[in-house]
Enzyme design. Structure first.
Site, mmCIF file in Angstrom:
data_model
loop_
_atom_site.group_PDB
_atom_site.id
_atom_site.type_symbol
_atom_site.label_atom_id
_atom_site.label_comp_id
_atom_site.label_asym_id
_atom_site.label_seq_id
_atom_site.Cartn_x
_atom_site.Cartn_y
_atom_site.Cartn_z
ATOM 1 C CG HIS A 21 -43.205 17.660 64.551
ATOM 2 N ND1 HIS A 21 -43.690 18.939 64.441
ATOM 3 C CD2 HIS A 21 -42.008 17.761 65.167
ATOM 4 C CE1 HIS A 21 -42.814 19.785 64.957
ATOM 5 N NE2 HIS A 21 -41.792 19.097 65.410
ATOM 6 C CG ASP B 91 -36.230 14.028 69.227
ATOM 7 O OD1 ASP B 91 -37.288 14.618 69.459
ATOM 8 O OD2 ASP B 91 -35.114 14.539 69.441
ATOM 9 C CG HIS C 215 -39.973 19.330 73.723
ATOM 10 N ND1 HIS C 215 -39.640 19.495 72.425
ATOM 11 C CD2 HIS C 215 -39.798 20.565 74.283
ATOM 12 C CE1 HIS C 215 -39.292 20.744 72.181
ATOM 13 N NE2 HIS C 215 -39.369 21.423 73.302
HETATM 14 C C1 SDX Z 1 -39.697 17.444 69.321
HETATM 15 O O1 SDX Z 1 -42.793 21.213 68.594
HETATM 16 C C2 SDX Z 1 -41.603 21.034 68.110
HETATM 17 O O2 SDX Z 1 -41.199 21.752 67.182
HETATM 18 C C3 SDX Z 1 -40.780 19.972 68.800
HETATM 19 C C4 SDX Z 1 -39.426 19.650 68.166
HETATM 20 C C5 SDX Z 1 -38.486 20.806 68.244
HETATM 21 O O3 SDX Z 1 -37.562 20.845 67.438
HETATM 22 O O4 SDX Z 1 -38.617 21.604 69.220
HETATM 23 O O5 SDX Z 1 -39.597 19.271 66.805
HETATM 24 C C6 SDX Z 1 -38.749 18.502 68.901
HETATM 25 O O6 SDX Z 1 -40.212 17.495 70.408
HETATM 26 C C7 SDX Z 1 -40.030 16.355 68.322
HETATM 27 C C8 SDX Z 1 -41.125 15.387 68.866
HETATM 28 C C9 SDX Z 1 -40.410 14.383 69.777
HETATM 29 N N1 SDX Z 1 -41.433 13.537 70.464
HETATM 30 C C10 SDX Z 1 -41.611 12.272 70.116
HETATM 31 O O7 SDX Z 1 -41.050 11.700 69.178
HETATM 32 C C11 SDX Z 1 -42.579 11.529 71.038
HETATM 33 C C12 SDX Z 1 -43.555 10.702 70.206
HETATM 34 N N2 SDX Z 1 -44.430 11.596 69.448
HETATM 35 C C13 SDX Z 1 -45.570 12.108 70.090
HETATM 36 O O8 SDX Z 1 -45.886 11.865 71.365
HETATM 37 C C14 SDX Z 1 -46.391 13.113 69.305
HETATM 38 O O9 SDX Z 1 -46.354 12.771 67.987
HETATM 39 C C15 SDX Z 1 -45.988 14.558 69.489
HETATM 40 C C16 SDX Z 1 -45.913 14.912 70.932
HETATM 41 C C17 SDX Z 1 -44.677 14.798 68.848
HETATM 42 C C18 SDX Z 1 -47.034 15.407 68.793
HETATM 43 O O10 SDX Z 1 -48.182 15.219 69.461
HETATM 44 P P1 SDX Z 1 -49.546 15.954 69.017
HETATM 45 O O11 SDX Z 1 -49.379 16.772 67.810
HETATM 46 O O12 SDX Z 1 -50.116 16.592 70.232
HETATM 47 O O13 SDX Z 1 -50.391 14.735 68.573
HETATM 48 P P2 SDX Z 1 -51.304 13.918 69.559
HETATM 49 O O14 SDX Z 1 -50.510 13.516 70.764
HETATM 50 O O15 SDX Z 1 -52.573 14.680 69.760
HETATM 51 O O16 SDX Z 1 -51.575 12.624 68.696
HETATM 52 C C19 SDX Z 1 -52.506 12.677 67.597
HETATM 53 C C20 SDX Z 1 -52.851 11.238 67.334
HETATM 54 C C21 SDX Z 1 -53.226 10.475 68.592
HETATM 55 O O17 SDX Z 1 -54.048 9.420 68.162
HETATM 56 P P3 SDX Z 1 -55.634 9.507 68.554
HETATM 57 O O18 SDX Z 1 -55.677 9.575 70.077
HETATM 58 O O19 SDX Z 1 -56.132 10.812 67.921
HETATM 59 O O20 SDX Z 1 -56.215 8.267 67.973
HETATM 60 O O21 SDX Z 1 -51.690 10.552 66.812
HETATM 61 C C22 SDX Z 1 -51.284 9.544 67.736
HETATM 62 C C23 SDX Z 1 -51.950 9.849 69.063
HETATM 63 O O22 SDX Z 1 -52.164 8.656 69.795
HETATM 64 N N3 SDX Z 1 -49.851 9.637 67.857
HETATM 65 C C24 SDX Z 1 -49.047 8.607 67.932
HETATM 66 C C25 SDX Z 1 -47.762 9.146 67.999
HETATM 67 N N4 SDX Z 1 -47.839 10.480 67.986
HETATM 68 C C26 SDX Z 1 -49.146 10.784 67.903
HETATM 69 N N5 SDX Z 1 -49.297 7.268 67.941
HETATM 70 C C27 SDX Z 1 -48.198 6.498 68.016
HETATM 71 N N6 SDX Z 1 -46.927 6.941 68.070
HETATM 72 C C28 SDX Z 1 -46.681 8.261 68.077
HETATM 73 N N7 SDX Z 1 -45.433 8.686 68.129
#
Ligand code: SDX
Length: 430
Positions: A311, A367, A272
């Protein structure tokens, strides 16, 4: 063509019993409670909806922020984020989120005066910040000191009194920068720099962060404006993880300092708000543009996540990331270009052209670029989530108040699907 939000009914046939049910569709949703009527027998509890991590569950009705993840739309109270970033200040946006309208001149002056005259914290706060180890993470200090503020304002427990609520809203927005700067100064062993009421909200924060021996700190207007824009870009984001924590803790009628501390604790998580810090560490680990392809391959092999990408809601682009990229150029005019930007730009280019990222709908989020700017401004990476928390505080508070004033809301208490042991007894003692 039927509008997705057109009201109507959902006809359900339970093939276990052959019974038909009609569930009403309103504002694009069915009420989960309406599922409870679907039973196989009189003693049946009735159907639950199962939605781990609330991927498809609306927890509330809200008028504060609208996001369209497919179109990359973000609006605060109906205003596009692009227009607010261009023409409003962070305090204007905080007022908008809390009151539903932008302040007029008189309201803006009064609001700024209220916040400016509440930036001091009790001197005792310095004593418990002093108890932290020199290398304590500033988010750990912020979460603790925000919670501790609840002990200074007993009237904060009167959450049903709008006047008392607003007193705490002003105090929290006003004191977050002070607590943040004090946490930083503690870590560096520098004496605390006190608030300067002559400066803007963001200018005063820079004063408390960077003032040394000068009699009066003068913030660089370009950096002051850039950080003000970054704060407002983070001000709210509907039902994200930390806001959900704010609403959940607040629904138990805990005071707003305790609820805000819980929200900040959620924001601290690397998935997050902690992601901006992890992005910088990732760019520093990549070290050179030449290493980008190899790093991307490791991400595709599932060895690690590309921090700052992806996201839950945005599936084409995060509008905030686009604006932040523009702010970066303004800042680098003053600070000099951060070489990590080249790695970030290459990472974005390679990723956006790669099938894995396209199929997983992974794009730079808020981010991805913000940390590069913060670092260029001189903030240590540990301070990045703290900056996010300063920006998000008005959003947390607006959502908290909306929850308290919503007649449909009550203490948050989800159900579960129990899949554990059936009844069993302890062995009889021989
Ligand atoms: C913020 O919710 C909000 O509004 C948050 C925010 C706000 O303003 O409050 O926007 C702020 O938190 C932005 C996000 C910051 N986090 C990151 O940058 C961390 C990296 N990103 C992730 O971990 C992920 O993308 C999330 C947490 C942001 C979203 O996760 P989801 O929607 O639960 O997606 P998921 O974890 O279920 O992933 C879906 C697929 C997976 O692959 P499979 O297992 O299905 O094969 O996408 C892949 C994940 O492995 N994936 C990624 C990835 N994010 C998701 N693979 C590589 N790199 C990534 N960053």
């Amino acid at each position: 063509m039927t509008n997705q939000h057109e009201d109507g009914t959902l006809e359900v046939i339970d093939r276990r019993t052959g019974r038909h049910y009609e569930l009403s569709i309103h504002e694009g949703a069915v009420r989960a409670a309406d599922l409870r009527q679907i039973k196989v027998s009189e003693e049946d509890f009735g159907l639950l909806s199962y939605d781990p991590a609330y991927l498809n569950t609306a927890s509330c009705r809200s008028t504060i922020t609208y996001i369209d993840g497919d179109k990359g739309i973000l609006r605060y109270r109906g205003y596009p984020i692009e227009e607010l970033a261009e023409r409003a200040s962070f305090l204007d946006v905080a007022y908008l989120l809390l009151n539903g309208e932008l302040p007029d001149k008189a309201q803006a002056e009064d609001w700024t005066h209220q916040v400016t005259t509440h930036t001091f914290v009790h001197e005792n706060v310095k004593r418990f910040i002093g108890g932290f180890h020199h290398d304590a993470h500033p988010m750990g200090i912020l979460v603790s000191t925000v919670a501790a503020l609840s002990t200074f304002y007993p009237d904060a427990k009167s959450i049903s009194d709008a006047g008392h609520r607003r007193d705490q809203v002003v105090r929290l927005i006003a004191k977050m920068p002070t607590l943040a700067a004090f946490a930083y100064r503690h870590a560096t062993g520098m004496p605390y720099a006190y608030p300067d009421d002559d400066l803007s909200y963001t200018g005063n924060f820079l004063n408390m962060m960077w003032k040394t021996t000068e009699l009066k700190y003068r913030p660089d207007p370009v950096l002051e404006h850039a950080l003000d824009v970054l704060f407002l870009l983070h001000a709210d984001h509907e039902q994200n993880c930390s806001t959900s924590a704010m609403r959940s803790v607040g629904s138990a009628h805990a005071d707003p300092y305790s609820a805000t501390a819980a929200a900040a604790a959620a924001l601290y998580g690397p998935l997050h708000g902690g992601a901006n810090e992890q992005v910088l560490r990732m760019l520093e680990e990549i070290r050179s543009v030449d290493n980008v392809p190899g790093y991307v391959e490791r991400v595709k092999r599932g060895e690690l996540r590309l921090m700052g990408f992806g996201h839950r809601v945005y599936k084409n682009f995060d509008p905030r990331a686009r604006i932040i990229k523009k702010v970066a150029e303004e800042v680098f005019e003053v600070t000099g270009r951060n070489p990590l930007l080249d790695i970030a730009l290459e990472l974005e280019k390679v990723a956006l052209g790669d099938e894995y990222f396209i199929t997983h709908k992974l794009y730079p989020n808020v981010d991805f670029y913000s940390g590069i700017i913060y670092q260029a401004m001189g903030f240590p990476v540990e301070m990045f989530p703290v900056l996010f928390a300063i920006g998000r505080t008005p959003g947390w508070l607006a959502q908290w108040e909306e929850m308290l004033e919503d007649p449909e809301q009550k203490i948050a208490r989800p159900r579960q699907l129990y899949v554990g042991q059936e009844l069993r007894h302890l062995p009889t003692t021989a």
